[in-house]
Scaffold this motif. Structure first.
Motif, PDB file in Angstrom:
ATOM      1  N   SER A  22      42.140  41.759  27.919  1.00  0.00           N
ATOM      2  CA  SER A  22      41.507  43.064  28.130  1.00  0.00           C
ATOM      3  C   SER A  22      39.992  42.930  28.251  1.00  0.00           C
ATOM      4  O   SER A  22      39.366  43.541  29.136  1.00  0.00           O
ATOM      5  CB  SER A  22      41.858  44.006  26.977  1.00  0.00           C
ATOM      6  N   TYR A  23      39.394  42.136  27.376  1.00  0.00           N
ATOM      7  CA  TYR A  23      37.937  41.947  27.396  1.00  0.00           C
ATOM      8  C   TYR A  23      37.489  41.335  28.720  1.00  0.00           C
ATOM      9  O   TYR A  23      36.541  41.823  29.366  1.00  0.00           O
ATOM     10  CB  TYR A  23      37.513  41.051  26.235  1.00  0.00           C
ATOM     11  N   ASN A  24      38.164  40.268  29.134  1.00  0.00           N
ATOM     12  CA  ASN A  24      37.734  39.566  30.346  1.00  0.00           C
ATOM     13  C   ASN A  24      38.022  40.356  31.615  1.00  0.00           C
ATOM     14  O   ASN A  24      37.240  40.305  32.570  1.00  0.00           O
ATOM     15  CB  ASN A  24      38.394  38.189  30.406  1.00  0.00           C
ATOM     16  N   LEU A  25      39.136  41.076  31.642  1.00  0.00           N
ATOM     17  CA  LEU A  25      39.424  41.910  32.808  1.00  0.00           C
ATOM     18  C   LEU A  25      38.409  43.048  32.919  1.00  0.00           C
ATOM     19  O   LEU A  25      37.902  43.346  34.014  1.00  0.00           O
ATOM     20  CB  LEU A  25      40.840  42.476  32.711  1.00  0.00           C
ATOM     21  N   THR A  26      38.094  43.683  31.793  1.00  0.00           N
ATOM     22  CA  THR A  26      37.103  44.762  31.791  1.00  0.00           C
ATOM     23  C   THR A  26      35.735  44.248  32.214  1.00  0.00           C
ATOM     24  O   THR A  26      35.027  44.874  33.016  1.00  0.00           O
ATOM     25  CB  THR A  26      37.016  45.403  30.393  1.00  0.00           C
ATOM     26  N   LYS A  27      35.380  43.095  31.711  1.00  0.00           N
ATOM     27  CA  LYS A  27      34.098  42.471  32.063  1.00  0.00           C
ATOM     28  C   LYS A  27      34.025  42.157  33.552  1.00  0.00           C
ATOM     29  O   LYS A  27      32.931  42.161  34.145  1.00  0.00           O
ATOM     30  CB  LYS A  27      33.921  41.179  31.239  1.00  0.00           C
ATOM     31  N   SER A  28      35.185  41.904  34.158  1.00  0.00           N
ATOM     32  CA  SER A  28      35.240  41.574  35.589  1.00  0.00           C
ATOM     33  C   SER A  28      35.395  42.809  36.468  1.00  0.00           C
ATOM     34  O   SER A  28      35.590  42.693  37.674  1.00  0.00           O
ATOM     35  CB  SER A  28      36.399  40.605  35.851  1.00  0.00           C
ATOM     36  N   GLY A  29      35.344  43.988  35.864  1.00  0.00           N
ATOM     37  CA  GLY A  29      35.327  45.210  36.649  1.00  0.00           C
ATOM     38  C   GLY A  29      36.645  45.934  36.790  1.00  0.00           C
ATOM     39  O   GLY A  29      36.762  46.859  37.605  1.00  0.00           O
ATOM     40  N   PHE A  30      37.666  45.555  36.024  1.00  0.00           N
ATOM     41  CA  PHE A  30      38.966  46.203  36.099  1.00  0.00           C
ATOM     42  C   PHE A  30      39.124  47.239  34.978  1.00  0.00           C
ATOM     43  O   PHE A  30      38.549  47.093  33.897  1.00  0.00           O
ATOM     44  CB  PHE A  30      40.093  45.174  35.979  1.00  0.00           C
ATOM     45  N   GLU A  31      39.932  48.255  35.256  1.00  0.00           N
ATOM     46  CA  GLU A  31      40.421  49.133  34.195  1.00  0.00           C
ATOM     47  C   GLU A  31      41.628  48.451  33.562  1.00  0.00           C
ATOM     48  O   GLU A  31      42.401  47.789  34.253  1.00  0.00           O
ATOM     49  CB  GLU A  31      40.842  50.489  34.765  1.00  0.00           C
TER      50      GLU A  31
ATOM     51  N   ILE B  17      41.860  35.789  36.021  1.00  0.00           N
ATOM     52  CA  ILE B  17      41.087  36.698  36.871  1.00  0.00           C
ATOM     53  C   ILE B  17      41.215  36.275  38.331  1.00  0.00           C
ATOM     54  O   ILE B  17      41.378  37.120  39.229  1.00  0.00           O
ATOM     55  CB  ILE B  17      39.607  36.713  36.458  1.00  0.00           C
ATOM     56  N   ALA B  18      41.144  34.971  38.601  1.00  0.00           N
ATOM     57  CA  ALA B  18      41.253  34.480  39.976  1.00  0.00           C
ATOM     58  C   ALA B  18      42.616  34.815  40.571  1.00  0.00           C
ATOM     59  O   ALA B  18      42.716  35.221  41.734  1.00  0.00           O
ATOM     60  CB  ALA B  18      41.020  32.969  40.012  1.00  0.00           C
TER      61      ALA B  18
END
Length: 237
Positions: free
Chosen positions: A18-27, A110-111
């Motif tokens: 959740s942290y890394n997805l949010t940091k990468s611009g995702f909800e 993320i990739a």
């Protein structure tokens, strides 16, 4: 902004993703079981699901099978343990789009998420932007590139979306030797170093079972030892 549903019963893993997805611009929306995931899908516009295979009650494989049986085509990336080869094969066979193996780096996840979403965007381009209708015959195999339908000896072959993409990609490059990294980039959209090339081998194996008369002696989906794979129109050594 794309919304990702993370389904896992390990709180630390859910927090990490959740942290890394949010940091990468995702909800991010989360669930800890298959039933909770169904509720989240019903109540939120989800663009992609990260789904653990091992869940309490309904497994990730069971949930994927249910969704595909309902013609729900939400992109699914399965999360498996290091040695769960059977789970990987089952997940891909019933229609999962990709998998990641624990332990994994957030960067890898993320990739893969971005690669799957890019493919989805490409598939949803307006019809006028797509290539003209193409129908090709390869021996007893027919591929309708516009309708995305494959027939063998006049009978429709039931392929998962990823199996069709792989077949179409190779058939469109008939006669060319393609290494695993090239196939991963072309079909899965990976643009980072060190992808899991075993996934190509698994998909090719499933595909041969469905489109070849004798999967152990394929006519079309040929292995070029030491290099990769090649699609041939006829039996060429």
């Amino acid at each position: 902004m794309a919304t990702i549903l993370v389904v896992d019963d390990e709180p630390s893993l859910v927090t990490l993703l959740s942290y890394n997805l949010t940091k990468s611009g995702f909800e991010v929306v989360t669930a800890t079981s298959g039933d909770e995931a169904r509720n989240q899908l019903a109540n939120h516009p989800i663009d992609l699901m990260l789904l653990d295979v091992m869940l309490p009650g309904k497994s990730g494989v069971d949930l994927t099978r249910e969704l595909r049986g309902e013609q729900n085509r939400i992109p699914i990336i399965m999360i498996t343990a290091l040695d769960d080869e059977v789970d990987k094969i089952l997940g891909l066979e019933i229609g999962a789009d990709d998998y990641v193996t624990k332990p994994f780096s957030p960067r890898e996840v993320i990739a893969r998420v971005r690669a799957v979403l890019r493919r989805l965007d490409k598939q949803q381009e307006p019809q006028a932007a797509k290539t003209p209708t193409k129908l090709k015959q390869f021996g007893n195999l027919t591929i309708d590139f516009d309708k995305m339908v494959v027939q063998r000896q006049g009978e429709i072959v039931k392929l998962t979306p990823k199996e069709y993409e792989l077949l179409a990609y190779m058939a469109d490059r008939e006669g060319r030797v393609l290494d695993r990294e090239t196939i991963l980039h072309g079909v899965w959209g990976y643009d980072y170093a060190g992808p899991d090339t075993r996934m190509v081998d698994m998909h090719l194996s499933h595909l041969r079972d469905k489109v070849e008369d004798d999967p152990k002696h394929p006519v079309h989906l040929k292995t070029v030892r030491g290099f990769g794979y090649r699609f041939d129109d006829q039996a060429v050594d």
